[in-house]
Motif scaffolding. Structure first.
Motif, PDB file in Angstrom:
ATOM      1  N   PRO A  84       0.867  -1.035  -0.027  1.00 22.74           N
ATOM      2  CA  PRO A  84      -0.321  -0.323  -0.090  1.00 22.74           C
ATOM      3  C   PRO A  84       1.125   1.419  -0.031  1.00 22.74           C
ATOM      4  CG  PRO A  84       0.004  -1.362   2.296  1.00 22.74           C
ATOM      5  CD  PRO A  84       0.831  -1.559   1.644  1.00 22.74           C
ATOM      6  N   VAL A  86       0.761   4.096   1.962  1.00 22.95           N
ATOM      7  CA  VAL A  86       0.514   4.133   3.514  1.00 22.95           C
ATOM      8  C   VAL A  86       1.056   3.101   3.561  1.00 22.95           C
ATOM      9  CG1 VAL A  86      -0.777   4.903   5.583  1.00 22.95           C
ATOM     10  CG2 VAL A  86      -1.202   5.538   2.893  1.00 22.95           C
ATOM     11  N   ALA A  89      -0.135   0.503   7.014  1.00 23.07           N
ATOM     12  CA  ALA A  89      -1.743   0.443   6.527  1.00 23.07           C
ATOM     13  C   ALA A  89      -1.973  -1.353   6.942  1.00 23.07           C
ATOM     14  CB  ALA A  89      -2.202   0.782   5.260  1.00 23.07           C
ATOM     15  N   VAL A 114      -7.276   2.683   0.301  1.00 22.37           N
ATOM     16  CA  VAL A 114      -5.625   3.344   0.623  1.00 22.37           C
ATOM     17  C   VAL A 114      -5.218   3.403  -1.336  1.00 22.37           C
ATOM     18  CG1 VAL A 114      -3.300   3.424   1.093  1.00 22.37           C
ATOM     19  CG2 VAL A 114      -5.118   2.889   2.872  1.00 22.37           C
ATOM     20  N   LYS A 118      -5.061   7.816  -2.485  1.00 24.19           N
ATOM     21  CA  LYS A 118      -4.106   8.325  -3.129  1.00 24.19           C
ATOM     22  C   LYS A 118      -4.541   8.756  -4.444  1.00 24.19           C
ATOM     23  CE  LYS A 118       0.505   7.577  -4.322  1.00 24.19           C
ATOM     24  NZ  LYS A 118       1.861   6.663  -4.659  1.00 24.19           N
TER      25      LYS A 118
END
Length: 144
Positions: A84, A86, A89, A114, A118
């Motif tokens: 991911p 992030v 996450a 996620v 984004k």
């Protein structure tokens, strides 16, 4: 986030006693030797993503539009290798006491969420700014 991803990878590799990237390259070569060139279909997206993280990190820090486009290209790769945008996450679902299948579904949904968030942020970054909006911001910054 790309810088955080790179840093997490480096720290993790060093903690495990390996040399970052070199250890993984030798592991990839070993996988190719044992499983043949068909393994390249699984290794190539991961390595392309790893290399592109350095480029997107630099470009996004310089606020270059090319960084945004590169981040778009990374999205399918991130989904393929389950990385991911992030980096923290997937840690959210690890402590859950659920069946492995449910954990896989939750992880997949979180990964998609996620990446969709984004995508929205990147689209907003690419939106052209009207001259009226720029003039209004300049005026408010001057106290007008």
């Amino acid at each position: 986030m790309d810088a955080a991803q790179i840093l997490i990878y480096l720290v993790s590799a060093l903690r495990q006693g390996g040399t970052p990237y070199l250890h993984d390259i030798s592991g990839s070569v070993a996988v190719l030797d044992s499983h043949g060139w068909t393994a390249l279909m699984f290794l190539a997206p991961s390595w392309v993503l790893q290399v592109s993280l350095f480029a997107s990190c630099a470009l996004l820090l310089w606020r270059s539009r090319l960084g945004v486009y590169l981040a778009y290209v990374q999205m399918p790769l991130r989904l393929m290798v389950l990385m991911p945008s992030v980096p923290f996450a997937l840690m959210l679902v690890r402590p859950l006491d659920v069946a492995p299948t449910s954990l896989l579904v939750l992880s997949g949904c979180l990964l998609l969420l996620v990446e969709l968030l984004k995508l929205g942020m990147l689209r907003r970054e690419l939106r052209p700014v009207s001259s009226a909006g720029i003039n209004a911001r300049k005026g408010s910054a001057c106290g007008i």
